[in-house]
Design a protein around this motif. Sequence first.
Motif, mmCIF file in Angstrom:
data_model
loop_
_atom_site.group_PDB
_atom_site.id
_atom_site.type_symbol
_atom_site.label_atom_id
_atom_site.label_comp_id
_atom_site.label_asym_id
_atom_site.label_seq_id
_atom_site.Cartn_x
_atom_site.Cartn_y
_atom_site.Cartn_z
ATOM 1 N N ASP A 18 6.510 4.774 4.306
ATOM 2 C CA ASP A 18 7.170 4.344 5.548
ATOM 3 C C ASP A 18 8.524 3.695 5.212
ATOM 4 O O ASP A 18 9.575 4.059 5.761
ATOM 5 C CB ASP A 18 6.215 3.376 6.266
ATOM 6 C CG ASP A 18 6.859 2.544 7.361
ATOM 7 O OD1 ASP A 18 7.942 2.925 7.835
ATOM 8 O OD2 ASP A 18 6.263 1.513 7.746
ATOM 9 N N ARG A 54 -3.145 -4.633 -0.986
ATOM 10 C CA ARG A 54 -3.304 -5.307 0.309
ATOM 11 C C ARG A 54 -4.661 -5.996 0.425
ATOM 12 O O ARG A 54 -4.767 -7.074 1.000
ATOM 13 C CB ARG A 54 -3.115 -4.298 1.439
ATOM 14 C CG ARG A 54 -3.055 -4.920 2.792
ATOM 15 C CD ARG A 54 -2.687 -3.922 3.857
ATOM 16 N NE ARG A 54 -1.301 -3.488 3.758
ATOM 17 C CZ ARG A 54 -0.769 -2.522 4.492
ATOM 18 N NH1 ARG A 54 -1.509 -1.881 5.372
ATOM 19 N NH2 ARG A 54 0.506 -2.191 4.361
ATOM 20 N N ASP A 97 0.841 -1.196 0.000
ATOM 21 C CA ASP A 97 0.000 0.000 0.000
ATOM 22 C C ASP A 97 0.876 1.244 0.000
ATOM 23 O O ASP A 97 2.097 1.145 0.124
ATOM 24 C CB ASP A 97 -1.054 -0.014 1.117
ATOM 25 C CG ASP A 97 -0.517 0.448 2.473
ATOM 26 O OD1 ASP A 97 0.720 0.501 2.658
ATOM 27 O OD2 ASP A 97 -1.349 0.761 3.349
ATOM 28 N N LYS A 135 7.125 -5.309 0.664
ATOM 29 C CA LYS A 135 6.825 -4.542 1.889
ATOM 30 C C LYS A 135 5.367 -4.756 2.280
ATOM 31 O O LYS A 135 4.445 -4.358 1.574
ATOM 32 C CB LYS A 135 7.103 -3.047 1.644
ATOM 33 C CG LYS A 135 6.437 -2.069 2.629
ATOM 34 C CD LYS A 135 6.990 -2.176 4.055
ATOM 35 C CE LYS A 135 6.359 -1.165 5.005
ATOM 36 N NZ LYS A 135 4.945 -1.394 5.343
ATOM 37 N N SER A 165 0.118 6.113 7.951
ATOM 38 C CA SER A 165 -0.468 4.810 8.263
ATOM 39 C C SER A 165 -1.374 4.992 9.464
ATOM 40 O O SER A 165 -1.050 5.759 10.378
ATOM 41 C CB SER A 165 0.620 3.806 8.616
ATOM 42 O OG SER A 165 1.418 3.570 7.499
ATOM 43 N N SER A 183 3.387 -3.750 9.108
ATOM 44 C CA SER A 183 4.031 -4.217 10.341
ATOM 45 C C SER A 183 3.023 -4.878 11.278
ATOM 46 O O SER A 183 3.412 -5.453 12.292
ATOM 47 C CB SER A 183 4.715 -3.054 11.054
ATOM 48 O OG SER A 183 3.740 -2.108 11.444
#
Length: 426
Positions: free
Chosen positions: A17, A55, A11, A84, A409, A87
């Motif tokens: 990030d 995602r 995303d 990526k 985020s 998290s």
Amino acid sequence: MAILLGSIADDYTGASDLANTLTKNGLRTIQTVGIPDAALALPDVDAVVVALKIRSVPAADAVSAAAQAHQWLHGHGAKHVLYKICSTFDSTDAGNIGPVTEALTDLTGGGTVLVTPAFPETGRTVYFGHLFVNGQPLNESPLKDHPLNPMHDANLVRVMARQSQGTVGLVDLTTVAAGPAAVKARLDSLRVQGCTTAIVDAVTERDLGTLGAVAVEMEISTGASGLGLGLARALVESGQVPLHAGTTDGAMRPVGGLAAIVAGSCSRATLEQLEIAERSMPVLRLDSEKLIAASDEIAAALSWAGEHISSGPVAIAASASPETVSMLQSRYGREASGHAIEAATSTIAAELVARGVRRLVVAGGETSGAVVDRLAIPAFLIGPEIAPGVPILRTVGSAQGDMLMALKSGNFGGKDFFATALTMMR
Ligand SMILES: Nc1ncnc2c1ncn2[C@@H]1O[C@H](COP(=O)(O)OP(=O)(O)OP(=O)(O)O)[C@@H](O)[C@H]1O
Ligand SMILES: O=C(O)[C@@H](O)C(=O)CO
């Protein structure tokens, strides 16, 4: 342009990030939105992060988009490609972390892929395969209430297995603490056992340094910004890239213009940040039901903004509590309500830009994706960090002229994030 490190981000906020982490750790980095058009002039960089919006799409679509991005990155010299992910491992049992990782493995000749969402700087740690968010197991953290992919299991070996064809192994913290050779040996033994992927523990940046040193010698890996940190440090420490300090040249030249915040994130962090923002700027809370019913809520929001924006920044938010979100979802369906609200928030953002906004903060990954697509921004230079995981971005090649943006985020940023961001964006 030959690059060394490539990334496919699932995303757009996640992409910025990671781009921030790579920049902070010495790599000249650019974030592109999708595969860049051949005509787009990109500066000389060490790393390219291709931002995709995959995602929450069907797994087959995610696999196909990621494979094309991989082909482009590989074709431009990337020796390693990091997929990526979030998290907080945002995904469902249908994907897309498992399917995309396995598809990239097939493209690059197999092996056991190292997978870790650890990002200690933002409180994400992995211990014996279990993901903790600020010390809480994932399934007890605010992620249990995520509007699109509520996370109900902290055991990532199980989560990954449910969305994978192959077997998922574990490289535990004891092995990671023993250093790169021990991790390599464990991955080799998992490969012999037939594991296509392995969840790898990490609780500190030292652990991530170890994982970066292992991953950089492989063709692909899957992880969050923490793994990006490890990879960047490994590339610099091995002398493959000279250490570059600071942000991309020209990223922070002032753009002036009006300033606004558009929020579609319903995370606990964003809800708190909006409450704090109410003390220093006008904040409009949208009526989500009216937005979905396609009434005149958008026009009303724009007229409200018109009354306030010439005196200073304004914020417009669809964000709502988990109770309101689930009520709306039970009435209209999870995907339909999410998409309808993304369409509305991106229209509002585009109209604000049409009315002179040049400094724009967007909260929420899906929301940011919808806004950036709507504005058709091709790429971003990376400016200074506002909060861990959130840099200031400068648009490259956008029809509106140069803008400064921040894509936050949902769960990132301190309580005063919005005011801090706008103070830094001139
Ligand atoms: N009031 C609401 N009711 C239902 N859904 C909403 C509401 N407001 C926003 N949404 C939807 O919730 C989703 C929020 O996802 P988004 O990715 O933007 O934020 P996030 O999950 O907090 O951020 P991140 O993915 O970066 O962690 C979007 O699809 C958005 O349209
Ligand atoms: O890794 C994270 O948490 C973020 O970069 C993200 O992907 C949220 O959308």
